[in-house]
Design a protein around this motif. Structure first.
Motif, mmCIF file in Angstrom:
data_model
loop_
_atom_site.group_PDB
_atom_site.id
_atom_site.type_symbol
_atom_site.label_atom_id
_atom_site.label_comp_id
_atom_site.label_asym_id
_atom_site.label_seq_id
_atom_site.Cartn_x
_atom_site.Cartn_y
_atom_site.Cartn_z
ATOM 1 N N ASP A 137 0.837 -1.193 0.227
ATOM 2 C CA ASP A 137 -0.242 0.190 -0.223
ATOM 3 C C ASP A 137 0.828 1.346 -0.061
ATOM 4 N N PRO A 138 1.103 1.816 -1.191
ATOM 5 C CA PRO A 138 2.230 2.777 -1.248
ATOM 6 C C PRO A 138 1.798 3.940 -0.389
ATOM 7 N N GLN A 139 0.491 4.119 0.070
ATOM 8 C CA GLN A 139 0.103 5.400 0.624
ATOM 9 C C GLN A 139 -0.028 5.133 2.323
ATOM 10 N N PHE A 140 0.272 3.940 2.447
ATOM 11 C CA PHE A 140 0.182 3.364 3.901
ATOM 12 C C PHE A 140 0.493 4.371 5.130
ATOM 13 N N PHE A 141 1.945 4.661 4.897
ATOM 14 C CA PHE A 141 2.383 5.672 5.951
ATOM 15 C C PHE A 141 2.105 7.184 5.931
ATOM 16 N N LYS A 142 1.667 7.481 4.650
ATOM 17 C CA LYS A 142 1.180 8.886 4.585
ATOM 18 C C LYS A 142 -0.233 8.973 5.392
ATOM 19 N N LYS A 143 -0.989 8.032 4.862
ATOM 20 C CA LYS A 143 -2.361 8.216 5.638
ATOM 21 C C LYS A 143 -2.276 7.898 7.119
ATOM 22 N N LEU A 144 -1.399 7.311 7.452
ATOM 23 C CA LEU A 144 -1.372 6.831 9.014
ATOM 24 C C LEU A 144 -0.527 8.070 9.685
#
Ligand code: CO
Length: 215
Positions: free
Chosen positions: A22-29
């Motif tokens: 999930d390329p957006q995982f850390f950005k979202k978190l």
């Protein structure tokens, strides 16, 4: 390679793996956390909260100490419960013990381990109060495992007796406290079925609001 250096290497690999899924995982978190669960467990390295229930970062708020104790004067544990309930608004608090807990075993024995004896004294109290329930145990291992279960039940009650949980119930907040136990032998969790979600379920003397405290 030093044993500490390898942790950084493993971390890079881990972050890459998560991002590949999930390329957006850390950005979202990074924007916010909204975990549904507070986990209160043992510090034992064999009982890691996220891994056992197969949840990713962001899904579970965690407090761990030796033998998963909830002591009414422990500012650390109370602060975690307070933040989890009042700010994060978790819907479930899980007290999770484990069979073969070294802290529980130490509390049954007569050896001294120093400062920690004072922490484990809380478990001695549970053992002493319930002595007759242990008469059918065939050996020390069985006594330890039974005390591990009694300890979870006691800590679930301690969570319910805090002002934090009772204030939440008074506000009408949806909050359930659970008692679980984990087996390090097979990796499986068991529900001890001590679930509390209303002030009427706790003994009257521990209630801070007359009539049970419902709005
Ligand atoms: Co333990």
């Amino acid at each position: 390679m030093s044993s500490v250096k390898q942790l950084f290497d493993r971390n890079i690999e881990w972050a890459k793996r998560i991002k590949s899924e999930d390329p957006q995982f850390f950005k979202k978190l990074a924007k916010q956390q909204s975990p549904e669960y507070l986990w209160i467990g043992c510090s034992d390295s064999r009982v890691p909260a996220n891994e056992i229930v197969d949840l990713l970062p962001g899904d579970i708020f965690v407090h761990r100490n030796v033998a998963n104790l909830v002591i009414h004067t422990d500012l650390n544990c109370l602060s975690v419960i307070h933040y989890a309930v009042e700010v994060l608004k978790v819907r479930h608090i899980i007290v999770c013990g484990h069979y073969g807990c070294g802290g529980v075993a130490a509390a049954i024995q007569n050896s001294s381990y120093g400062l920690i004896d004072n922490w484990l004294r809380n478990i001695k109290n549970i053992y002493y109060r319930n002595q007759e329930q242990f008469s059918s145990c065939v050996d020390e291992e069985e006594r330890i495992d039974l005390l591990c279960e009694f300890n979870v039940v006691e800590q679930v009650a301690n969570v319910c007796h805090t002002t934090i949980v009772q204030d939440a119930w008074k506000r009408g907040q949806d909050l359930t406290v659970h008692g679980w136990i984990y087996s390090i032998l097979d990796g499986v969790l068991r529900d001890l079925e001590v679930n509390f979600n209303a002030p009427e379920q706790i003994p009257e003397v521990y209630r801070f609001y007359p009539g049970g405290g419902r709005r």
